[in-house]
Design a protein around this motif. Sequence first.
Motif, PDB file in Angstrom:
ATOM      1  N   GLU A   1      72.484 -59.875 -18.719  1.00 23.26           N
ATOM      2  CA  GLU A   1      73.077 -59.002 -19.658  1.00 23.26           C
ATOM      3  C   GLU A   1      72.411 -59.143 -20.928  1.00 23.26           C
ATOM      4  N   LEU A   2      71.543 -60.007 -21.317  1.00 23.43           N
ATOM      5  CA  LEU A   2      71.076 -60.110 -22.365  1.00 23.43           C
ATOM      6  C   LEU A   2      70.059 -58.831 -22.690  1.00 23.43           C
ATOM      7  N   LYS A   3      70.043 -58.369 -24.134  1.00 19.77           N
ATOM      8  CA  LYS A   3      69.492 -57.216 -24.629  1.00 19.77           C
ATOM      9  C   LYS A   3      68.340 -57.990 -25.700  1.00 19.77           C
ATOM     10  N   PRO A   4      67.484 -56.948 -26.109  1.00 17.31           N
ATOM     11  CA  PRO A   4      66.645 -57.633 -27.089  1.00 17.31           C
ATOM     12  C   PRO A   4      67.286 -58.011 -28.508  1.00 17.31           C
ATOM     13  N   GLN A   5      68.384 -57.073 -28.802  1.00 16.21           N
ATOM     14  CA  GLN A   5      68.932 -57.756 -30.240  1.00 16.21           C
ATOM     15  C   GLN A   5      69.698 -59.000 -29.991  1.00 16.21           C
ATOM     16  N   ASP A   6      69.976 -59.414 -28.839  1.00 12.17           N
ATOM     17  CA  ASP A   6      70.373 -60.849 -28.775  1.00 12.17           C
ATOM     18  C   ASP A   6      69.451 -61.985 -28.874  1.00 12.17           C
ATOM     19  N   SER A   7      68.242 -61.620 -28.976  1.00 11.63           N
ATOM     20  CA  SER A   7      67.263 -62.886 -29.305  1.00 11.63           C
ATOM     21  C   SER A   7      67.406 -63.632 -30.516  1.00 11.63           C
ATOM     22  N   GLY A   8      67.476 -65.025 -30.530  1.00 14.56           N
ATOM     23  CA  GLY A   8      67.749 -65.606 -31.635  1.00 14.56           C
ATOM     24  C   GLY A   8      69.021 -66.253 -31.766  1.00 14.56           C
ATOM     25  N   LYS A   9      69.868 -66.030 -30.498  1.00 13.01           N
ATOM     26  CA  LYS A   9      71.340 -66.395 -30.862  1.00 13.01           C
ATOM     27  C   LYS A   9      71.714 -67.442 -29.520  1.00 13.01           C
ATOM     28  N   LEU A  10      72.965 -68.132 -29.834  1.00 10.19           N
ATOM     29  CA  LEU A  10      73.440 -68.946 -28.808  1.00 10.19           C
ATOM     30  C   LEU A  10      74.539 -68.442 -27.958  1.00 10.19           C
ATOM     31  N   PHE A  11      74.400 -68.485 -26.759  1.00 16.38           N
ATOM     32  CA  PHE A  11      75.500 -67.858 -25.762  1.00 16.38           C
ATOM     33  C   PHE A  11      76.076 -69.064 -24.861  1.00 16.38           C
ATOM     34  N   ALA A  12      77.617 -68.883 -24.747  1.00 18.62           N
ATOM     35  CA  ALA A  12      78.057 -69.740 -23.831  1.00 18.62           C
ATOM     36  C   ALA A  12      78.009 -69.197 -22.452  1.00 18.62           C
ATOM     37  N   TRP A  13      78.498 -69.999 -21.507  1.00 16.58           N
ATOM     38  CA  TRP A  13      78.269 -69.735 -20.120  1.00 16.58           C
ATOM     39  C   TRP A  13      79.031 -68.377 -19.602  1.00 16.58           C
TER      40      TRP A  13
ATOM     41  N   ARG B   1      74.517 -83.706 -31.844  1.00 17.98           N
ATOM     42  CA  ARG B   1      75.046 -82.478 -32.545  1.00 17.98           C
ATOM     43  C   ARG B   1      73.698 -82.145 -33.367  1.00 17.98           C
ATOM     44  N   ALA B   2      73.042 -83.033 -34.013  1.00 19.56           N
ATOM     45  CA  ALA B   2      72.039 -82.604 -35.046  1.00 19.56           C
ATOM     46  C   ALA B   2      70.864 -82.189 -34.250  1.00 19.56           C
ATOM     47  N   SER B   3      70.472 -82.916 -33.208  1.00 17.28           N
ATOM     48  CA  SER B   3      69.441 -82.316 -32.336  1.00 17.28           C
ATOM     49  C   SER B   3      69.554 -80.843 -31.766  1.00 17.28           C
ATOM     50  N   LYS B   4      70.566 -80.724 -31.408  1.00 18.51           N
ATOM     51  CA  LYS B   4      71.041 -79.357 -30.667  1.00 18.51           C
ATOM     52  C   LYS B   4      71.079 -78.409 -32.086  1.00 18.51           C
ATOM     53  N   ALA B   5      71.654 -78.631 -33.030  1.00 13.92           N
ATOM     54  CA  ALA B   5      71.742 -77.642 -34.199  1.00 13.92           C
ATOM     55  C   ALA B   5      70.376 -77.409 -34.386  1.00 13.92           C
ATOM     56  N   ALA B   6      69.313 -78.349 -34.235  1.00 13.29           N
ATOM     57  CA  ALA B   6      67.928 -78.123 -34.619  1.00 13.29           C
ATOM     58  C   ALA B   6      67.309 -77.195 -33.395  1.00 13.29           C
ATOM     59  N   LEU B   7      67.493 -77.386 -32.446  1.00 15.57           N
ATOM     60  CA  LEU B   7      67.242 -76.675 -31.424  1.00 15.57           C
ATOM     61  C   LEU B   7      67.664 -75.281 -31.524  1.00 15.57           C
ATOM     62  N   ASN B   8      68.991 -74.835 -31.871  1.00  9.10           N
ATOM     63  CA  ASN B   8      69.170 -73.431 -32.161  1.00  9.10           C
ATOM     64  C   ASN B   8      68.400 -72.902 -33.460  1.00  9.10           C
ATOM     65  N   GLN B   9      68.149 -73.856 -34.396  1.00  6.00           N
ATOM     66  CA  GLN B   9      67.237 -73.315 -35.591  1.00  6.00           C
ATOM     67  C   GLN B   9      65.959 -72.989 -34.823  1.00  6.00           C
TER      68      GLN B   9
END
Length: 218
Positions: A199-211, A134-142
């Motif tokens: 389907e990603l747009k430039p404004q989606d950069s930095g986010k986490l998306f599900a399948w 959990r913590a390492s994936k949270a770090a990855l998201n950051q």
Amino acid sequence: MKAVIIGASGGIGKALADALEEEGGSVRRLSRPELDLADEASIAAAASSIDAPELVIVATGLLHDGERGPEKALRDLDPAWLARQYAVNAIGPALVAKHFLPLMPRSGRSVFAVLSARVGSISDNRLGGWYGYRASKAALNQFVRSLAIEDKRRNERGIVVALHPGTVDTKLSQPFQQSGRDLFKPDRAAVQLLDVIDELKPQDSGKLFAWDGTEIAP
């Protein structure tokens, strides 16, 4: 499309590379020992042979290894195992970004994506446990969030995202698969992830998306 798949020997990575090639893309497959996430020199060497990829996907992850697996309770914490999970799940992909993002086009749409996990969402954590993963994936998201902010200065249409593939029938998930739970075959997971990327747009950069394309809160 010129693409690079890192972790191309794994279940999802191989399926992603296969799917992109079926669509007519030019795909460079990278996996150990050519690129070792724990060895920055090997990451830099692999990057030196790549020219202007439009899509880079880091399809790697560590959940269990031998007798080591997700911690069920606080008493199970082990510093060496925690450090290894961080090295593979967070630091390694960040170092890939360090060496591969500068190679991507400075104008036009490009995507740098990493495979993360819903369990890395702090707001979604209702069960506890699985501390290191959990913590390492949270770090990855950051890392993804910070990378996205910096990369906008290089290419305002560049996209840096984290993707949750769902539970996929691979070696990573096999010990933890549950009957009755949605389980995707790697080829289906790959197509779903590529559909999200399309389907990603430039404004989606930095986010986490599900399948399925839904955004997951950090």
